[in-house]
Design an enzyme around this catalytic site. Sequence first.
Site, short mmCIF file in Angstrom:
data_model
loop_
_atom_site.label_atom_id
_atom_site.label_comp_id
_atom_site.label_asym_id
_atom_site.label_seq_id
_atom_site.Cartn_x
_atom_site.Cartn_y
_atom_site.Cartn_z
N ASP A 107 47.44 136.42 32.95
CA ASP A 107 47.80 135.71 34.45
C ASP A 107 47.67 136.72 35.43
OD1 ASP A 107 49.77 137.42 33.72
OD2 ASP A 107 51.27 136.34 34.54
N ASP A 185 58.17 146.66 27.81
CA ASP A 185 57.84 147.42 29.29
C ASP A 185 59.23 148.21 29.59
OD1 ASP A 185 59.15 144.93 29.54
OD2 ASP A 185 57.81 144.63 31.39
#
Length: 341
Positions: A107, A185
């Site tokens: 994306d 992350d």
Amino acid sequence: VLPVLVLACDRSTVRRCLDKLLRYRPSAQRFPVIVSQDCGHAETARVIASYGDAVAHIRQPDLSDIPVPAEHRKFQGYYKIARHYRWALGQVFRTFRYRAAIVVEDDLEVAPDFFEYFQAAFPLLLADRSLWCVSAWNDNGKEQMVDAAQAELLYRTDFFPGLGWLLLAELWDELEPKWPPAFWDDWMRQPEQRRGRSCVRPEVSRTMTFGRKGVSHGQFFDQYLKFIKLNDRFVPFTRLDLSYLKKEEYERSFLPKVYAAPEVRVEELQGNRRRELGAVRLQYSGRDSFKAFAKALGLMDDLKSGVPRAGYRGIVSFVYRGRRVYLAPPADWPGYDPSWS
């Protein structure tokens, strides 16, 4: 050779990501594109296949559900993402045996100088062991908070930004054995993984995200992500001297610049007063004052393991009402406090 690893799942809009990557890449040999697909989504697979030999299409073989603790049932997607990252990075570094890779998600749309930026920063990553990644992303990169006229400006940051980032095979050797089951992350942002290292990040982002739909259900999208300015001016980074980003040089130049800037109060900034001062510094004293100032000025105010987004030694550099502002701790900064998170 710097391969671009695109992590894809069930977004057929991966076309927007791939179209820009293929349009801007200067060489198919130097920048092979590898799309790793999870989820087994047929329509997305058809879109990827339509590119033929322009991209390599690999498929994550394990699509099973992952047993997760009951309280994490709604986070199953984050477990699958971490599993996919582990598999895909393993393919790039173990099977294809590349020595570095640029990681993007399906994306992201890239800027015209995306490849130029990473090509120029790659030698820096090899030379300076206090760096562990180069990222295309500025977390506070909203249009009114960056200086688009300084698109060549780069920083060091202690915050792992992700969202289009370059890592070396040696880093994967270090991370793979302890790779987490989920939330990879934020795990990267913990002191045990970061180990005092920094990333390079730009003033103006070289990626933007168009993916409102995803596992985070647009958590930050409407508030921040959709306003990030994507750089539109090609900067010839490979012809610039980036040695100022090496740790010793950076601390010799950046820190004195920050602490020489006159200190102002947040009310003076908001009231657009003392314009004659040029770049200014706003000093915070603790977690609460950092968060209050960040909120008041439109910065992202969350901290991960005590590190502010885009911060270096606690300093966040941004533009407010057309002037450079450094939101900074006192000069005798004692280091990050993970309890601030």
